[in-house]
Design an enzyme around this catalytic site. Structure first.
Site, mmCIF file in Angstrom:
data_model
loop_
_atom_site.group_PDB
_atom_site.id
_atom_site.type_symbol
_atom_site.label_atom_id
_atom_site.label_comp_id
_atom_site.label_asym_id
_atom_site.label_seq_id
_atom_site.Cartn_x
_atom_site.Cartn_y
_atom_site.Cartn_z
ATOM 1 C CD GLU A 137 49.000 34.143 42.889
ATOM 2 O OE1 GLU A 137 49.118 33.346 41.944
ATOM 3 O OE2 GLU A 137 48.791 35.366 42.730
ATOM 4 C CE LYS B 221 50.826 32.513 39.119
ATOM 5 N NZ LYS B 221 50.002 33.576 39.716
#
Length: 127
Positions: free
Chosen positions: A25, A102
Site C-alpha cells: 500500500e 479505501k
C-alpha cells in the site's frame, strides 16, 4: 424562518494516496473516497448571497487534499488530522460527519471498500 440544522458537504472526493499498514500500500498506493459533512449555521448565507458568511467548500476540499497527501499507516489517523484541521481552520464548524473509504483494500476478498466513519463535535463551540 428558523434554521434547525444546516450543513456544508463534499461527497466522495477522490484521492490517490499511499496510506496503509502494508508495504505494498505504501509503495503502490490506491484510491480513496472522502465524504465530509460539516455542521455550520447557514442562516446568514440563505439571507445574504455572499461567500464570506458560509463555509467555502473549495477551501474545505483543499484542506482535505493537503491532509490526504500526508502519509499515515491508518485511515483513522488521516480522519483525525482532517478533523483537527477543519475545526482549527473553520471555527464556525460545530460538527463533522466523515467517511474515508479505501476503494481496493488488501483484505483477500471482494468488497466495495473498507474504511472509517466518524462523527465529531467541536468542543470549542457552544452548541
Amino acid at each position: 424562518m428558523k434554521t434547525e440544522s444546516s450543513y456544508v458537504f463534499i461527497k466522495e472526493a477522490r484521492f490517490y494516496a499511499y496510506h496503509g499498514a502494508t508495504p505494498q500500500e505504501q509503495v503502490v498506493g490506491q484510491e480513496f473516497l472522502v465524504s465530509i459533512r460539516c455542521g455550520v449555521d447557514l442562516t446568514a448565507a440563505m439571507e445574504h448571497d455572499i461567500l464570506e458568511v458560509t463555509l467555502d467548500y473549495g477551501a474545505l476540499y483543499r484542506l482535505i487534499e493537503r491532509e490526504m497527501k500526508t502519509w499515515s499507516h491508518l485511515v483513522e489517523h488521516v480522519a483525525g488530522r482532517i478533523a483537527h484541521a477543519v475545526f482549527e481552520t473553520f471555527p464556525q464548524v460545530t460538527s463533522i460527519d466523515m467517511t474515508i473509504t479505501k476503494v481496493n483494500p488488501p483484505i483477500g476478498g471482494d468488497c466495495q471498500g473498507t474504511g472509517v466513519e466518524v462523527h465529531l463535535i467541536n468542543d470549542k463551540t457552544k452548541r
